[in-house]
Scaffold this motif. Structure first.
Motif, PDB file in Angstrom:
ATOM      1  N   SER A  69       2.696   1.608  -3.534  1.00  0.00           N
ATOM      2  CA  SER A  69       1.691   2.216  -4.515  1.00  0.00           C
ATOM      3  C   SER A  69       1.475   3.613  -4.392  1.00  0.00           C
ATOM      4  O   SER A  69       1.183   4.266  -5.344  1.00  0.00           O
ATOM      5  CB  SER A  69       0.567   1.254  -4.639  1.00  0.00           C
ATOM      6  OG  SER A  69      -0.253   1.382  -3.443  1.00  0.00           O
ATOM      7  N   ARG A  70       1.260   4.017  -2.974  1.00  0.00           N
ATOM      8  CA  ARG A  70       1.060   5.346  -2.765  1.00  0.00           C
ATOM      9  C   ARG A  70       2.234   6.284  -3.194  1.00  0.00           C
ATOM     10  O   ARG A  70       2.027   7.431  -4.006  1.00  0.00           O
ATOM     11  CB  ARG A  70       0.660   5.640  -1.322  1.00  0.00           C
ATOM     12  CG  ARG A  70       0.102   7.173  -0.949  1.00  0.00           C
ATOM     13  CD  ARG A  70      -0.259   7.333   0.525  1.00  0.00           C
ATOM     14  NE  ARG A  70      -0.942   6.149   1.013  1.00  0.00           N
ATOM     15  CZ  ARG A  70      -0.956   5.581   2.293  1.00  0.00           C
ATOM     16  NH1 ARG A  70       0.275   6.107   2.756  1.00  0.00           N
ATOM     17  NH2 ARG A  70      -1.576   4.857   2.650  1.00  0.00           N
ATOM     18  N   ARG A  83       0.667  -1.174   0.044  1.00  0.00           N
ATOM     19  CA  ARG A  83      -0.076  -0.115   0.064  1.00  0.00           C
ATOM     20  C   ARG A  83       0.826   1.202   0.015  1.00  0.00           C
ATOM     21  O   ARG A  83       0.618   2.271  -0.632  1.00  0.00           O
ATOM     22  CB  ARG A  83      -0.901  -0.264   1.237  1.00  0.00           C
ATOM     23  CG  ARG A  83      -1.686   1.378   1.273  1.00  0.00           C
ATOM     24  CD  ARG A  83      -2.737   1.366   2.695  1.00  0.00           C
ATOM     25  NE  ARG A  83      -3.725   0.496   2.815  1.00  0.00           N
ATOM     26  CZ  ARG A  83      -4.426   0.188   3.744  1.00  0.00           C
ATOM     27  NH1 ARG A  83      -3.964   0.881   4.721  1.00  0.00           N
ATOM     28  NH2 ARG A  83      -5.197  -0.762   3.929  1.00  0.00           N
ATOM     29  N   ARG A 142       4.133   5.588  -5.491  1.00  0.00           N
ATOM     30  CA  ARG A 142       4.182   5.706  -7.107  1.00  0.00           C
ATOM     31  C   ARG A 142       3.334   6.582  -7.566  1.00  0.00           C
ATOM     32  O   ARG A 142       3.503   7.121  -8.541  1.00  0.00           O
ATOM     33  CB  ARG A 142       4.011   4.099  -7.501  1.00  0.00           C
ATOM     34  CG  ARG A 142       4.331   3.983  -9.097  1.00  0.00           C
ATOM     35  CD  ARG A 142       4.266   2.478  -9.168  1.00  0.00           C
ATOM     36  NE  ARG A 142       4.737   2.107 -10.659  1.00  0.00           N
ATOM     37  CZ  ARG A 142       4.752   1.011 -11.180  1.00  0.00           C
ATOM     38  NH1 ARG A 142       4.028   0.180 -10.768  1.00  0.00           N
ATOM     39  NH2 ARG A 142       4.863   1.049 -12.521  1.00  0.00           N
ATOM     40  N   ARG A 143       2.092   6.453  -7.080  1.00  0.00           N
ATOM     41  CA  ARG A 143       0.860   7.566  -7.634  1.00  0.00           C
ATOM     42  C   ARG A 143       1.497   8.823  -7.362  1.00  0.00           C
ATOM     43  O   ARG A 143       1.147   9.797  -8.091  1.00  0.00           O
ATOM     44  CB  ARG A 143      -0.295   7.316  -6.795  1.00  0.00           C
ATOM     45  CG  ARG A 143      -1.123   6.408  -7.570  1.00  0.00           C
ATOM     46  CD  ARG A 143      -2.460   6.126  -6.793  1.00  0.00           C
ATOM     47  NE  ARG A 143      -2.060   5.381  -5.438  1.00  0.00           N
ATOM     48  CZ  ARG A 143      -2.716   5.024  -4.377  1.00  0.00           C
ATOM     49  NH1 ARG A 143      -3.969   5.449  -4.469  1.00  0.00           N
ATOM     50  NH2 ARG A 143      -2.293   4.510  -3.492  1.00  0.00           N
TER      51      ARG A 143
END
Length: 116
Positions: free
Chosen positions: A109-110, A106, A112-113
């Motif tokens: 991915s945060r 999580r 990366r965003r």
């Protein structure tokens, strides 16, 4: 491949040394892996250089479980005596691993965003 093996052994030795000096209740190779992770994060290009040799080591990782299997068969009577504690520790550690992995995924991915 020698560079990769040397790097792994150096960090395992550092981990063992820290455990010995500080008296941590964690295996030395685990500390060594954490140190290696930190080093790989700091030195971005090193992971790409170590990846081919590390992949070869992972391909033959099953061989590393042979000594553990022999140890289990040698100490089977102890395992039979302590089965409940072993079962509980395996279940709890599996649950903790799943939760930590989910939290790391999580977080990554945060990151990366957000473009970091």
């Amino acid at each position: 491949m020698l560079d990769t093996l040397l790097t792994l052994l150096i960090f395992q030795t550092l981990g063992e040394g820290l455990v010995y000096l500080v008296g941590l209740p964690v295996p030395g190779p685990v500390i060594g892996m954490l140190l290696l992770l930190g080093y790989l994060i700091l030195r971005k290009g090193l992971a790409d250089r170590l990846a081919p040799s590390a992949s070869q080591l992972l391909a033959h990782m099953a061989l590393l479980f042979v000594p553990a299997g022999v140890g289990i068969s040698v100490h089977f009577h102890r395992i039979a005596d302590e089965w409940f504690a072993i079962l509980v520790s395996v279940l709890v550690s599996t649950l903790v691993s799943i939760v930590v992995t989910a939290l790391v995924i999580r977080w990554l991915s945060r990151m990366r965003r957000e473009g970091r």
